[in-house]
Design a protein around this motif. Structure first.
Motif, mmCIF file in Angstrom:
data_model
loop_
_atom_site.group_PDB
_atom_site.id
_atom_site.type_symbol
_atom_site.label_atom_id
_atom_site.label_comp_id
_atom_site.label_asym_id
_atom_site.label_seq_id
_atom_site.Cartn_x
_atom_site.Cartn_y
_atom_site.Cartn_z
ATOM 1 N N GLU A 23 37.242 55.328 45.853
ATOM 2 C CA GLU A 23 36.781 56.682 45.503
ATOM 3 C C GLU A 23 37.634 57.265 44.377
ATOM 4 O O GLU A 23 37.119 57.905 43.459
ATOM 5 C CB GLU A 23 36.860 57.586 46.729
ATOM 6 N N ALA A 24 38.948 57.053 44.462
ATOM 7 C CA ALA A 24 39.844 57.558 43.413
ATOM 8 C C ALA A 24 39.520 56.888 42.078
ATOM 9 O O ALA A 24 39.527 57.534 41.022
ATOM 10 C CB ALA A 24 41.294 57.301 43.806
ATOM 11 N N THR A 25 39.197 55.599 42.126
ATOM 12 C CA THR A 25 38.835 54.870 40.904
ATOM 13 C C THR A 25 37.559 55.456 40.294
ATOM 14 O O THR A 25 37.488 55.680 39.073
ATOM 15 C CB THR A 25 38.638 53.369 41.217
ATOM 16 N N LEU A 26 36.549 55.701 41.128
ATOM 17 C CA LEU A 26 35.303 56.307 40.623
ATOM 18 C C LEU A 26 35.604 57.640 39.932
ATOM 19 O O LEU A 26 35.103 57.923 38.837
ATOM 20 C CB LEU A 26 34.317 56.541 41.776
ATOM 21 N N LYS A 27 36.432 58.460 40.583
ATOM 22 C CA LYS A 27 36.766 59.772 40.000
ATOM 23 C C LYS A 27 37.480 59.606 38.663
ATOM 24 O O LYS A 27 37.236 60.351 37.720
ATOM 25 C CB LYS A 27 37.637 60.574 40.970
ATOM 26 N N SER A 28 38.369 58.627 38.579
ATOM 27 C CA SER A 28 39.113 58.419 37.330
ATOM 28 C C SER A 28 38.182 57.960 36.201
ATOM 29 O O SER A 28 38.476 58.151 35.025
ATOM 30 C CB SER A 28 40.248 57.411 37.532
ATOM 31 N N LEU A 29 37.044 57.358 36.577
ATOM 32 C CA LEU A 29 36.060 56.928 35.574
ATOM 33 C C LEU A 29 35.068 58.040 35.243
ATOM 34 O O LEU A 29 34.231 57.885 34.355
ATOM 35 C CB LEU A 29 35.281 55.704 36.092
ATOM 36 N N GLY A 30 35.126 59.138 36.003
ATOM 37 C CA GLY A 30 34.183 60.238 35.796
ATOM 38 C C GLY A 30 32.791 59.898 36.274
ATOM 39 O O GLY A 30 31.798 60.382 35.733
ATOM 40 N N ILE A 31 32.701 59.064 37.307
ATOM 41 C CA ILE A 31 31.391 58.723 37.874
ATOM 42 C C ILE A 31 31.435 58.936 39.385
ATOM 43 O O ILE A 31 32.500 59.183 39.961
ATOM 44 C CB ILE A 31 30.960 57.271 37.549
ATOM 45 N N GLY A 32 30.276 58.851 40.013
ATOM 46 C CA GLY A 32 30.203 59.073 41.447
ATOM 47 C C GLY A 32 29.690 57.855 42.190
ATOM 48 O O GLY A 32 29.395 56.819 41.586
ATOM 49 N N ILE A 33 29.552 58.002 43.508
ATOM 50 C CA ILE A 33 29.131 56.849 44.319
ATOM 51 C C ILE A 33 27.717 56.387 43.976
ATOM 52 O O ILE A 33 27.370 55.235 44.216
ATOM 53 C CB ILE A 33 29.218 57.137 45.847
ATOM 54 N N PHE A 34 26.908 57.287 43.400
ATOM 55 C CA PHE A 34 25.527 56.898 43.084
ATOM 56 C C PHE A 34 25.406 56.258 41.698
ATOM 57 O O PHE A 34 24.305 56.034 41.207
ATOM 58 C CB PHE A 34 24.596 58.109 43.188
ATOM 59 N N ASP A 35 26.540 55.989 41.066
ATOM 60 C CA ASP A 35 26.534 55.322 39.756
ATOM 61 C C ASP A 35 26.830 53.837 39.865
ATOM 62 O O ASP A 35 26.836 53.126 38.852
ATOM 63 C CB ASP A 35 27.540 55.990 38.818
ATOM 64 N N ILE A 36 27.154 53.359 41.054
ATOM 65 C CA ILE A 36 27.324 51.914 41.253
ATOM 66 C C ILE A 36 26.400 51.480 42.390
ATOM 67 O O ILE A 36 25.929 52.317 43.160
ATOM 68 C CB ILE A 36 28.789 51.513 41.559
ATOM 69 N N ASP A 37 26.124 50.186 42.478
ATOM 70 C CA ASP A 37 25.175 49.716 43.488
ATOM 71 C C ASP A 37 25.767 49.763 44.894
ATOM 72 O O ASP A 37 25.131 50.225 45.833
ATOM 73 C CB ASP A 37 24.737 48.278 43.171
ATOM 74 N N TYR A 38 26.976 49.241 45.007
ATOM 75 C CA TYR A 38 27.669 49.194 46.299
ATOM 76 C C TYR A 38 29.166 49.381 46.039
ATOM 77 O O TYR A 38 29.678 48.955 45.001
ATOM 78 C CB TYR A 38 27.459 47.839 46.999
ATOM 79 N N LEU A 39 29.874 49.950 47.015
ATOM 80 C CA LEU A 39 31.321 50.132 46.826
ATOM 81 C C LEU A 39 32.053 48.802 46.710
ATOM 82 O O LEU A 39 33.150 48.736 46.163
ATOM 83 C CB LEU A 39 31.913 50.937 47.985
ATOM 84 N N SER A 40 31.450 47.722 47.218
ATOM 85 C CA SER A 40 32.096 46.406 47.124
ATOM 86 C C SER A 40 32.225 45.942 45.669
ATOM 87 O O SER A 40 32.942 44.979 45.394
ATOM 88 C CB SER A 40 31.318 45.360 47.937
ATOM 89 N N GLN A 41 31.523 46.628 44.750
ATOM 90 C CA GLN A 41 31.655 46.265 43.326
ATOM 91 C C GLN A 41 33.000 46.708 42.752
ATOM 92 O O GLN A 41 33.344 46.336 41.637
ATOM 93 C CB GLN A 41 30.502 46.878 42.512
ATOM 94 N N ILE A 42 33.732 47.532 43.516
ATOM 95 C CA ILE A 42 35.123 47.840 43.154
ATOM 96 C C ILE A 42 35.989 47.246 44.259
ATOM 97 O O ILE A 42 35.857 47.624 45.420
ATOM 98 C CB ILE A 42 35.357 49.362 43.045
ATOM 99 N N SER A 43 36.826 46.310 43.900
ATOM 100 C CA SER A 43 37.634 45.600 44.890
ATOM 101 C C SER A 43 39.116 45.864 44.622
ATOM 102 O O SER A 43 39.591 45.680 43.502
ATOM 103 C CB SER A 43 37.336 44.096 44.802
ATOM 104 N N ILE A 44 39.812 46.331 45.667
ATOM 105 C CA ILE A 44 41.247 46.633 45.517
ATOM 106 C C ILE A 44 42.031 45.434 46.044
ATOM 107 O O ILE A 44 42.075 45.183 47.250
ATOM 108 C CB ILE A 44 41.639 47.916 46.285
ATOM 109 N N GLN A 45 42.626 44.705 45.123
ATOM 110 C CA GLN A 45 43.376 43.507 45.509
ATOM 111 C C GLN A 45 44.852 43.711 45.163
ATOM 112 O O GLN A 45 45.264 44.828 44.833
ATOM 113 C CB GLN A 45 42.764 42.297 44.813
#
Lengths: 130, 130
Positions: free
Chosen positions: A60-82
């Motif tokens: 969620e913090a990553t989405l905010k830093s990009l200036g986008i929201g949850i409805f701008d990506i298909d699934y949250l799994s498209q951002i992976s915190i490794q």
């Protein structure tokens, strides 16, 4: 000399209680929210919910830093915190999330995460070299 | 369909929703945050057997506008985007420029039901035609 600019910041906080309820409801859908690497890592921990919660907050913090929201990506799994070999959090993006990284010309996302019995929090800093 | 969505909202937020509550805002009035929205969305998908992508919601909200036509480079909804939102949700109160990530905070229970009903029907019809 190469210049690095901060183009966005984001922060997110989640309670462990809420994450516990979410995981119970969505146990069949976890692959839509987390990558295989994240699930493997979290479920080898003594308290998987805290690790899942802090990764959710980091997404969620990553989405905010990009200036986008949850409805701008298909699934949250498209951002992976490794993690790097030194343990530093590392953001990997795929699919629609990767498109946004490219569109925003993101060079790197710095993440800081923390969690305890009751809460998980993450902060993201989006960097570009332009 | 409407009952499935309503039940999911009630279960996720642990509240009872009557007809008089349909115009209440999911976020400001009922306390939903993004993890709750995801929980509702994917619980409905599990019950109907049709899982939506998060971008389906974004696409529905944007209407005929592309992402670039709907928002500026910093993620703020532009004038065309605001016009589209007002067309889609006439009761929406927009006092200032907002970023796309906060759209769901503007939505009422009735708005959210309207979106999910429409998208679920579209998906079901598409599956039936294939």
């Amino acid at each position: 000399m190469q210049t690095t600019n901060i183009v966005g910041i984001g922060i997110d906080l989640i309670t462990i209680d809420k994450m516990n309820r979410f995981i119970n409801h969505q146990s069949q859908n976890l692959h839509l929210f987390y990558s295989k690497e994240e699930l493997d890592y979290c479920f080898q921990k003594k308290n998987p919910i805290q690790h899942l919660a802090v990764r959710f907050a980091a997404k969620e913090a990553t989405l905010k830093s990009l200036g986008i929201g949850i409805f701008d990506i298909d699934y949250l799994s498209q951002i992976s915190i490794q993690r790097t070999s030194s343990g530093k959090p590392l953001v990997k993006s795929t699919g629609k999330a990767l498109e946004w990284f490219n569109r925003r010309k993101i060079k790197d996302i710095h993440i800081s995460m923390s969690h305890c019995k009751n809460n998980a929090i993450a902060f993201a800093l989006a960097l570009t070299d332009q | 369909m409407e009952n499935i969505i309503l039940n999911s909202i009630q279960r996720t937020l642990d509240i009872s929703i009557g007809k008089e509550d349909l115009e209440k805002k999911l976020s400001d009035d009922l306390g939903a945050d993004s993890i709750d929205i995801l929980d509702i969305l994917f619980s409905v998908g599990r019950e109907t057997g049709v899982q939506l992508r998060l971008t389906d919601i974004g696409r529905y909200v944007r209407g005929d506008l592309t992402e670039n036509q709907f928002q500026d480079e910093n993620g703020f909804i532009n004038n065309d985007g605001l016009k589209q939102l007002k067309n889609l949700f006439p009761n929406l109160t927009l006092n200032s420029k907002i970023q796309v990530q906060y759209i769901f905070e503007l939505l009422s229970v009735a708005d959210f039901i309207k979106i999910l009903k429409q998208l679920q029907f579209e998906e079901i019809n598409q599956h039936a035609n294939n």
